[in-house]
Design a protein around this motif. Structure first.
Motif, short mmCIF file in Angstrom:
data_model
loop_
_atom_site.label_atom_id
_atom_site.label_comp_id
_atom_site.label_asym_id
_atom_site.label_seq_id
_atom_site.Cartn_x
_atom_site.Cartn_y
_atom_site.Cartn_z
N PHE A 137 0.80 -1.20 0.00
CA PHE A 137 0.00 0.00 0.00
C PHE A 137 0.84 1.26 0.00
N ALA A 138 2.03 1.17 0.53
CA ALA A 138 2.92 2.33 0.50
C ALA A 138 3.43 2.60 -0.91
N LYS A 139 3.52 1.55 -1.73
CA LYS A 139 4.09 1.72 -3.06
C LYS A 139 3.05 1.78 -4.17
N LEU A 140 1.93 1.14 -4.00
CA LEU A 140 0.97 1.03 -5.09
C LEU A 140 -0.24 1.94 -4.98
N ILE A 141 -0.64 2.23 -3.77
CA ILE A 141 -1.81 3.08 -3.59
C ILE A 141 -1.35 4.52 -3.36
N PRO A 142 -1.82 5.43 -4.18
CA PRO A 142 -1.43 6.84 -3.98
C PRO A 142 -1.82 7.34 -2.59
N VAL A 143 -1.01 8.23 -2.08
CA VAL A 143 -1.25 8.78 -0.75
C VAL A 143 -2.65 9.38 -0.64
N GLN A 144 -3.12 9.97 -1.73
CA GLN A 144 -4.45 10.60 -1.72
C GLN A 144 -5.57 9.59 -1.51
N LEU A 145 -5.32 8.32 -1.83
CA LEU A 145 -6.34 7.29 -1.67
C LEU A 145 -6.16 6.43 -0.42
N MET A 146 -5.09 6.65 0.29
CA MET A 146 -4.81 5.83 1.46
C MET A 146 -5.91 5.94 2.52
N ASP A 147 -6.46 7.13 2.71
CA ASP A 147 -7.52 7.28 3.71
C ASP A 147 -8.77 6.51 3.30
N VAL A 148 -9.06 6.48 2.00
CA VAL A 148 -10.20 5.70 1.51
C VAL A 148 -9.96 4.21 1.75
N PHE A 149 -8.75 3.76 1.44
CA PHE A 149 -8.41 2.37 1.68
C PHE A 149 -8.56 2.00 3.16
N LEU A 150 -8.01 2.83 4.02
CA LEU A 150 -8.08 2.54 5.45
C LEU A 150 -9.52 2.56 5.96
N ASP A 151 -10.33 3.48 5.48
CA ASP A 151 -11.75 3.51 5.86
C ASP A 151 -12.44 2.20 5.46
N CYS A 152 -12.21 1.77 4.23
CA CYS A 152 -12.83 0.51 3.77
C CYS A 152 -12.31 -0.68 4.56
N PHE A 153 -11.02 -0.68 4.84
CA PHE A 153 -10.44 -1.78 5.62
C PHE A 153 -11.04 -1.83 7.01
N LEU A 154 -11.20 -0.69 7.64
CA LEU A 154 -11.78 -0.67 8.99
C LEU A 154 -13.25 -1.08 8.99
N LYS A 155 -13.97 -0.78 7.92
CA LYS A 155 -15.38 -1.16 7.83
C LYS A 155 -15.56 -2.63 7.49
N GLU A 156 -14.77 -3.12 6.52
CA GLU A 156 -14.99 -4.47 6.00
C GLU A 156 -13.99 -5.50 6.51
N GLY A 157 -12.88 -5.05 7.06
CA GLY A 157 -11.89 -5.96 7.62
C GLY A 157 -11.03 -6.64 6.56
N TRP A 158 -10.54 -7.82 6.93
CA TRP A 158 -9.59 -8.53 6.08
C TRP A 158 -10.20 -8.97 4.76
N THR A 159 -11.50 -9.12 4.68
CA THR A 159 -12.13 -9.49 3.41
C THR A 159 -11.82 -8.44 2.36
N PHE A 160 -11.95 -7.19 2.73
CA PHE A 160 -11.62 -6.09 1.81
C PHE A 160 -10.15 -6.15 1.42
N PHE A 161 -9.29 -6.35 2.39
CA PHE A 161 -7.86 -6.41 2.14
C PHE A 161 -7.53 -7.49 1.12
N TYR A 162 -8.07 -8.69 1.31
CA TYR A 162 -7.80 -9.79 0.39
C TYR A 162 -8.36 -9.52 -1.00
N LYS A 163 -9.49 -8.85 -1.08
CA LYS A 163 -10.04 -8.48 -2.39
C LYS A 163 -9.10 -7.53 -3.12
N VAL A 164 -8.53 -6.59 -2.40
CA VAL A 164 -7.59 -5.65 -3.01
C VAL A 164 -6.35 -6.40 -3.49
#
Length: 71
Positions: A32-59
């Motif tokens: 996530f540090a290399k592939l996801i732009p910093v501008q989208l990191m907050d969106v990623f973290l929000d989704c991860f906190l809402k959906e958990g590891w299922t979201f992470f594995y989908k990504v």
């Protein structure tokens, strides 16, 4: 998980004797540090906190699917 969703990639990794643990832990920690732009990191973290590891594995699977044709 890779064998189920990306059988072509799984065959290649097995052919060369590459075990998932060899690359996955380093990739996981830097993905996530290399592939996801910093501008989208907050969106990623929000989704991860809402959906958990299922979201992470989908990504993760999405990244593998995007790279599958290049391998």
């Amino acid at each position: 998980m890779i064998g189920k969703h990306l059988p072509h990639l799984d065959v290649i990794l097995r052919r060369y004797g590459i075990q998932y643990l060899v690359y996955f832990s380093d990739w996981l920690f830097t993905l996530f540090a290399k592939l996801i732009p910093v501008q989208l990191m907050d969106v990623f973290l929000d989704c991860f906190l809402k959906e958990g590891w299922t979201f992470f594995y989908k990504v993760c699977l999405s990244f593998f699917k995007a790279l599958d044709q290049e391998i």
